[in-house]
Design a protein around this motif. Structure first.
Motif, mmCIF file in Angstrom:
data_model
loop_
_atom_site.group_PDB
_atom_site.id
_atom_site.type_symbol
_atom_site.label_atom_id
_atom_site.label_comp_id
_atom_site.label_asym_id
_atom_site.label_seq_id
_atom_site.Cartn_x
_atom_site.Cartn_y
_atom_site.Cartn_z
ATOM 1 N N ILE A 99 0.921 -1.143 -0.098
ATOM 2 C CA ILE A 99 0.076 0.092 0.048
ATOM 3 C C ILE A 99 0.785 1.287 -0.158
ATOM 4 O O ILE A 99 1.690 1.396 0.876
ATOM 5 C CB ILE A 99 -1.097 0.057 1.174
ATOM 6 C CG1 ILE A 99 -1.703 -1.290 1.416
ATOM 7 C CG2 ILE A 99 -1.611 1.173 1.382
ATOM 8 C CD1 ILE A 99 -2.677 -1.496 2.481
ATOM 9 N N SER A 103 -0.523 3.240 -5.265
ATOM 10 C CA SER A 103 -0.328 2.122 -5.645
ATOM 11 C C SER A 103 -2.036 1.725 -6.218
ATOM 12 O O SER A 103 -2.841 2.668 -5.873
ATOM 13 C CB SER A 103 -0.328 1.057 -4.235
ATOM 14 O OG SER A 103 -1.523 1.449 -3.429
ATOM 15 N N LYS A 104 -2.231 0.820 -7.358
ATOM 16 C CA LYS A 104 -3.374 0.659 -7.580
ATOM 17 C C LYS A 104 -3.952 -0.545 -7.172
ATOM 18 O O LYS A 104 -3.308 -1.286 -6.590
ATOM 19 C CB LYS A 104 -3.191 0.516 -9.158
ATOM 20 C CG LYS A 104 -2.690 1.807 -9.892
ATOM 21 C CD LYS A 104 -2.530 1.344 -11.525
ATOM 22 C CE LYS A 104 -1.091 1.366 -11.611
ATOM 23 N NZ LYS A 104 -0.868 0.808 -13.118
ATOM 24 N N ASN A 105 -5.157 -0.539 -7.386
ATOM 25 C CA ASN A 105 -5.794 -1.671 -6.966
ATOM 26 C C ASN A 105 -5.500 -3.075 -7.501
ATOM 27 O O ASN A 105 -5.519 -2.784 -8.899
ATOM 28 C CB ASN A 105 -7.464 -1.561 -7.051
ATOM 29 C CG ASN A 105 -8.321 -2.832 -6.396
ATOM 30 O OD1 ASN A 105 -7.865 -3.790 -6.359
ATOM 31 N ND2 ASN A 105 -9.601 -2.263 -6.097
ATOM 32 N N HIS A 107 -6.763 -5.619 -8.442
ATOM 33 C CA HIS A 107 -7.820 -6.032 -9.350
ATOM 34 C C HIS A 107 -7.765 -5.313 -10.792
ATOM 35 O O HIS A 107 -8.269 -5.805 -11.923
ATOM 36 C CB HIS A 107 -9.256 -5.522 -8.783
ATOM 37 C CG HIS A 107 -10.389 -6.488 -9.563
ATOM 38 N ND1 HIS A 107 -10.642 -7.799 -9.695
ATOM 39 C CD2 HIS A 107 -11.431 -5.863 -10.475
ATOM 40 C CE1 HIS A 107 -11.577 -7.951 -10.395
ATOM 41 N NE2 HIS A 107 -12.207 -6.821 -10.806
ATOM 42 N N THR A 108 -7.007 -4.073 -10.940
ATOM 43 C CA THR A 108 -6.912 -3.499 -12.451
ATOM 44 C C THR A 108 -5.596 -3.899 -12.822
ATOM 45 O O THR A 108 -5.191 -3.461 -13.942
ATOM 46 C CB THR A 108 -6.697 -1.933 -12.152
ATOM 47 O OG1 THR A 108 -5.474 -1.760 -11.412
ATOM 48 C CG2 THR A 108 -8.116 -1.362 -11.311
ATOM 49 N N TYR A 140 0.806 -2.435 -6.251
ATOM 50 C CA TYR A 140 -0.452 -2.693 -6.138
ATOM 51 C C TYR A 140 -0.770 -3.002 -4.820
ATOM 52 O O TYR A 140 -0.052 -3.774 -3.904
ATOM 53 C CB TYR A 140 -0.581 -3.957 -6.928
ATOM 54 C CG TYR A 140 -0.645 -3.832 -8.412
ATOM 55 C CD1 TYR A 140 -1.828 -3.378 -9.198
ATOM 56 C CD2 TYR A 140 0.695 -3.914 -9.071
ATOM 57 C CE1 TYR A 140 -1.835 -3.023 -10.369
ATOM 58 C CE2 TYR A 140 0.615 -3.613 -10.514
ATOM 59 C CZ TYR A 140 -0.320 -3.080 -11.170
ATOM 60 O OH TYR A 140 -0.487 -2.927 -12.638
ATOM 61 N N HIS A 141 -1.999 -2.843 -4.483
ATOM 62 C CA HIS A 141 -2.695 -3.089 -3.028
ATOM 63 C C HIS A 141 -3.974 -3.964 -3.195
ATOM 64 O O HIS A 141 -4.462 -3.786 -4.208
ATOM 65 C CB HIS A 141 -2.696 -1.817 -2.193
ATOM 66 C CG HIS A 141 -4.027 -0.920 -2.884
ATOM 67 N ND1 HIS A 141 -3.739 0.075 -3.560
ATOM 68 C CD2 HIS A 141 -5.384 -0.943 -2.642
ATOM 69 C CE1 HIS A 141 -4.692 0.639 -4.234
ATOM 70 N NE2 HIS A 141 -5.677 -0.071 -3.598
ATOM 71 N N ILE A 142 -4.287 -4.781 -2.164
ATOM 72 C CA ILE A 142 -5.461 -5.413 -2.258
ATOM 73 C C ILE A 142 -6.577 -4.459 -1.526
ATOM 74 O O ILE A 142 -6.462 -3.977 -0.412
ATOM 75 C CB ILE A 142 -5.409 -6.722 -1.297
ATOM 76 C CG1 ILE A 142 -4.393 -7.609 -2.357
ATOM 77 C CG2 ILE A 142 -6.892 -7.251 -1.214
ATOM 78 C CD1 ILE A 142 -3.852 -8.686 -1.496
ATOM 79 N N GLN A 143 -7.788 -4.359 -2.139
ATOM 80 C CA GLN A 143 -8.696 -3.325 -1.513
ATOM 81 C C GLN A 143 -9.215 -4.055 -0.271
ATOM 82 O O GLN A 143 -9.543 -5.023 -0.433
ATOM 83 C CB GLN A 143 -9.855 -3.377 -2.708
ATOM 84 C CG GLN A 143 -10.971 -2.307 -2.222
ATOM 85 C CD GLN A 143 -11.833 -1.855 -3.229
ATOM 86 O OE1 GLN A 143 -11.659 -2.296 -4.306
ATOM 87 N NE2 GLN A 143 -12.872 -1.281 -2.969
ATOM 88 N N SER A 156 -1.932 -12.047 1.332
ATOM 89 C CA SER A 156 -1.592 -10.995 0.312
ATOM 90 C C SER A 156 -1.168 -11.716 -0.748
ATOM 91 O O SER A 156 -1.642 -11.455 -2.165
ATOM 92 C CB SER A 156 -1.313 -9.789 0.781
ATOM 93 O OG SER A 156 -0.060 -10.049 1.139
#
Length: 174
Positions: A99, A103-105, A107-108, A140-143, A156
């Protein structure tokens, strides 16, 4: 009646993906054992342990890994920075699972058919070190939907490997 299948009776196809998992100073033996199992389950090409050498004699690691530490390709490197630099020159795309302010989700995440992925995960308490983050191309991060802003590193990594291998599988099914 439904029969629960044994390992020998599943129809899973053994597949190896162009994914290297670099662990930046992950120390928990339970997490390391879980990551061995995840690396096996998701066809990771190699795991690179950096910073702290894993204790492969640990009963906790062995119980959690369920023998996958004997089947997963892995190595130990003292210096994560030089390992990342070498892999980037070999064409690996360095992704931080962290995070950050940009960072982007997860899922994207988008994958190209010829991508080679270097997935980097960090220490249970402090995350990925600053010097390693500077070398990453994408973050990237996990929402999250609860009050906590992070989850266990092994969990994760499992979610990230699922997303990445799902992307690779789309190319294999065409």
């Amino acid at each position: 009646m439904i029969d629960q299948l044994t390992h020998e009776k599943t129809s899973f196809q053994k597949t190896e993906f162009p994914i290297i998992l670099l662990l930046d100073n992950i120390t928990s033996e339970a997490n390391l054992g879980s990551i061995f199992r995840l690396a096996d389950a998701f066809g990771v090409h190699k795991v690179i342990f950096c910073g702290t050498r894993p204790n492969l004699k640990s009963n906790r690691l062995k119980r959690t890994a369920r023998n996958t530490y004997n089947t997963v390709n892995f190595e130990f490197q003292e210096d994560a920075v030089s390992s990342i630099n070498i892999l980037k020159t070999e064409g690996y795309r360095a992704l931080a699972l962290e995070i950050t302010s940009n960072s982007k989700n997860l899922h994207t995440f988008e994958l190209n058919q010829l991508d080679q992925i270097l997935l980097i995960a960090g220490n249970e308490r402090h995350g990925i070190s600053e010097e390693v983050l500077k070398l990453c191309e994408e973050f990237y991060h996990i929402q999250m939907f609860g009050e906590n802003s992070s989850m266990n590193v092994a969990q994760s990594v499992g979610i990230a490997l699922y997303e990445i291998t799902t992307g690779f599988n789309k190319f294999h099914k065409k």
